[in-house]
Design an enzyme around this catalytic site. Sequence first.
Site, PDB file in Angstrom:
ATOM      1  N   SER A 153       0.849  -1.189   0.000  1.00 57.72           N
ATOM      2  CA  SER A 153       0.000   0.000   0.000  1.00 57.72           C
ATOM      3  C   SER A 153       0.889   1.244   0.000  1.00 57.72           C
ATOM      4  O   SER A 153       1.731   1.377  -0.881  1.00 57.72           O
ATOM      5  CB  SER A 153      -0.937  -0.047   1.208  1.00 57.72           C
ATOM      6  OG  SER A 153      -1.986   0.873   1.078  1.00 57.72           O
ATOM      7  N   ASP A 312      -8.735  -7.048  -3.884  1.00 57.37           N
ATOM      8  CA  ASP A 312      -8.396  -5.678  -3.474  1.00 57.37           C
ATOM      9  C   ASP A 312      -9.042  -4.687  -4.426  1.00 57.37           C
ATOM     10  O   ASP A 312      -8.561  -4.457  -5.531  1.00 57.37           O
ATOM     11  CB  ASP A 312      -6.868  -5.514  -3.482  1.00 57.37           C
ATOM     12  CG  ASP A 312      -6.414  -4.147  -2.958  1.00 57.37           C
ATOM     13  OD1 ASP A 312      -7.273  -3.285  -2.672  1.00 57.37           O
ATOM     14  OD2 ASP A 312      -5.191  -3.963  -2.814  1.00 57.37           O
ATOM     15  N   HIS A 345      -8.020  -5.284   0.381  1.00 59.96           N
ATOM     16  CA  HIS A 345      -6.734  -4.586   0.426  1.00 59.96           C
ATOM     17  C   HIS A 345      -5.843  -5.077   1.578  1.00 59.96           C
ATOM     18  O   HIS A 345      -4.622  -5.078   1.474  1.00 59.96           O
ATOM     19  CB  HIS A 345      -6.988  -3.083   0.553  1.00 59.96           C
ATOM     20  CG  HIS A 345      -5.748  -2.257   0.507  1.00 59.96           C
ATOM     21  ND1 HIS A 345      -4.845  -2.336  -0.529  1.00 59.96           N
ATOM     22  CD2 HIS A 345      -5.236  -1.333   1.369  1.00 59.96           C
ATOM     23  CE1 HIS A 345      -3.832  -1.499  -0.298  1.00 59.96           C
ATOM     24  NE2 HIS A 345      -4.053  -0.884   0.841  1.00 59.96           N
ATOM     25  N   ASP A 346      -6.469  -5.481   2.671  1.00 58.13           N
ATOM     26  CA  ASP A 346      -5.703  -5.980   3.823  1.00 58.13           C
ATOM     27  C   ASP A 346      -4.952  -7.280   3.542  1.00 58.13           C
ATOM     28  O   ASP A 346      -4.125  -7.697   4.360  1.00 58.13           O
ATOM     29  CB  ASP A 346      -6.633  -6.216   5.020  1.00 58.13           C
ATOM     30  CG  ASP A 346      -6.805  -4.952   5.865  1.00 58.13           C
ATOM     31  OD1 ASP A 346      -6.069  -3.968   5.635  1.00 58.13           O
ATOM     32  OD2 ASP A 346      -7.664  -4.968   6.777  1.00 58.13           O
TER      33      ASP A 346
END
Lengths: 369, 369
Positions: A153, A312, A345-346
């Site tokens: 990220s 994501d 996204h995690d």
Amino acid sequence: MGSNQSIGIVEPKTAVLGDLRLDNGSILSPTVVAYETYGTLSPNKDNAILICHALSGDAHAAGFHSESEKRPGWWDEYIGPGKAFDTNQYFVISSNVIGGCKGSSGPMSINPVSGKPYGSSFPFVSIKDMVAAQKLLVESFGIQRLLCVAGGSMGGMQALQWSISYPDVLENCIILASSAEHSAMQIAFNEVGRQAILSDPNWNNGLYEDSATPRKGLALARMMGHITYLSDHKMREKFGRKPPIGNLLNSDFAVGSYLIYQGESFVDRFDANSYIYVTKALDHFSLGKGQELTKALSPAQCRFLVVSYSSDWLYPPSQSREIVKSLEASDKRVFYVELTTNEGHDSFLLPNQRQEDVIRGFLNMPVNE
Amino acid sequence: MGSNQSIGIVEPKTAVLGDLRLDNGSILSPTVVAYETYGTLSPNKDNAILICHALSGDAHAAGFHSESEKRPGWWDEYIGPGKAFDTNQYFVISSNVIGGCKGSSGPMSINPVSGKPYGSSFPFVSIKDMVAAQKLLVESFGIQRLLCVAGGSMGGMQALQWSISYPDVLENCIILASSAEHSAMQIAFNEVGRQAILSDPNWNNGLYEDSATPRKGLALARMMGHITYLSDHKMREKFGRKPPIGNLLNSDFAVGSYLIYQGESFVDRFDANSYIYVTKALDHFSLGKGQELTKALSPAQCRFLVVSYSSDWLYPPSQSREIVKSLEASDKRVFYVELTTNEGHDSFLLPNQRQEDVIRGFLNMPVNE
């Protein structure tokens, strides 16, 4: 996972480094960087890896600060003896970004002129500035070459920036769940978060006191952000339409009370000004796209690993492919993997045997491959 | 589009209807419903179509309230002479939901007991209750059968609810960009919106005065909601990473200043309590999934048209297919179309020749097909 062994007890450290001329012309003096290290630096200082954290992360990437700490650092799954970033082999450095609120220079630092925290008078910090501060930290160890810079990220943006800010320092670059620039939608989510903070009556143009911080605004920003870090699938699985547990929180649904709790607990560990500074650094980071991006990345000399995650939707695989395409256009050595995950996204933060294998394989590959 | 002709000047009306026993046991008395009609009711009252609006919509679906009104009703593209809902053929009724703030009974209505607005003391209203109020309105015209009930998003939920609340009244049902129940992620976005309102210092448990409404909270809720109505593609196209126009609004990016403007203008036309009531109605609407949904839909007798939109990530096509699957499982007559669009959830509101053709074709099809 390859190993469940933790690096064990680690010591948070702080380096007071030289002056830093920021992107916007201001001078940061001194440049303070909070960091941790795991493993041992080799005598000829050629086994160092730098780990870069995401928006709300910190320098505590692995191990425990004490016997009583409940959870290890945020990437303990990947950093430790026998793990992907194997501390038996590598000297791993993890530092907190400047502009943040976890020990490095940022809005909570004391302004030597006023004797009070900078607050919103702290200078604007870019991803490039964050990386420049990390460079000072790396130099302070006498390290000339980094075996690798890695991050997910916002950490991936830093890794990408490293490859062009200091091309002769880097051997490998690992970019996970990241982007060469934010899309309008990514900016939009951050903007609403910032507006939530600005709408809080305690905001006071960022010159709030410890006794009255814009907690509600920051909690809202986090709640919204949190939705974007998860996936539809993961939320269905975790919460579905279940009612809240207990009746303490003001929501009719489990997912609501979870988000309220996430927001509440975030404000105890994060500063509203830093949230604004760091999200602005994210939104303003822009290496362009297509030919512009290819040109921006042309100075890079290292080998790249780019990883995206099928679930994501905040940093979609298309953004990773954009980076890969531009690297390939100028004949850089680049490996790309899209991992199939359900966690949104995690994903890059979570245990994943395949991610471990991919990182380990990349690091172990002979340099010229 | 088939025709650019507008229905012209239309008159907003209000019906004061009988008592309504709500889902939660409360009695709403009187039941006031704001509505508009377009076209002429046939002598044997067999050409009536009911249009249901979405979260922030109102009864003004077509035409203009005056010569000076700049924009026509929200679905003027589809309702009018020669349009999909052809007012030369059909008598189109559009009403505002109860619980809303556009003329129908809701939190802004005066509580006859206190002589002051209900505010948060207004009873909880479900989608089923909204539909029950519409039924009273339809009955007030002496209409026994509806040719069609149609709506998108929350309007689609109302249409679906109509098909099972009053199966013998409905001939056709059109459900656009909708769902048989909200997923955890859909609830989550609404929850953050509600929390933004609850965090506003003017909230006062929903008993705020006209002079101090929770504007900032409502604006934040709208800003966040607005992101979810668009698509990544549309936002790239519309804003990209452009700077804001002018320097009046507190954002570094065009998309930010656009959202701030959307939030600001929304609070001038919407009530914070209604936002909470209507989003709760959305979140609590649940006909289940799989066999449970099949069972819930089994009373329906009408023919269905279900439409989803490829770029709609808030109400993804999978939710429409879930409805279709359950209808097919109990041998209902159902047509399903997934339209390829770039505009996200808002697609159903926008001009689209294919959508017009699909609606027109469905309405013109002999009943037994």
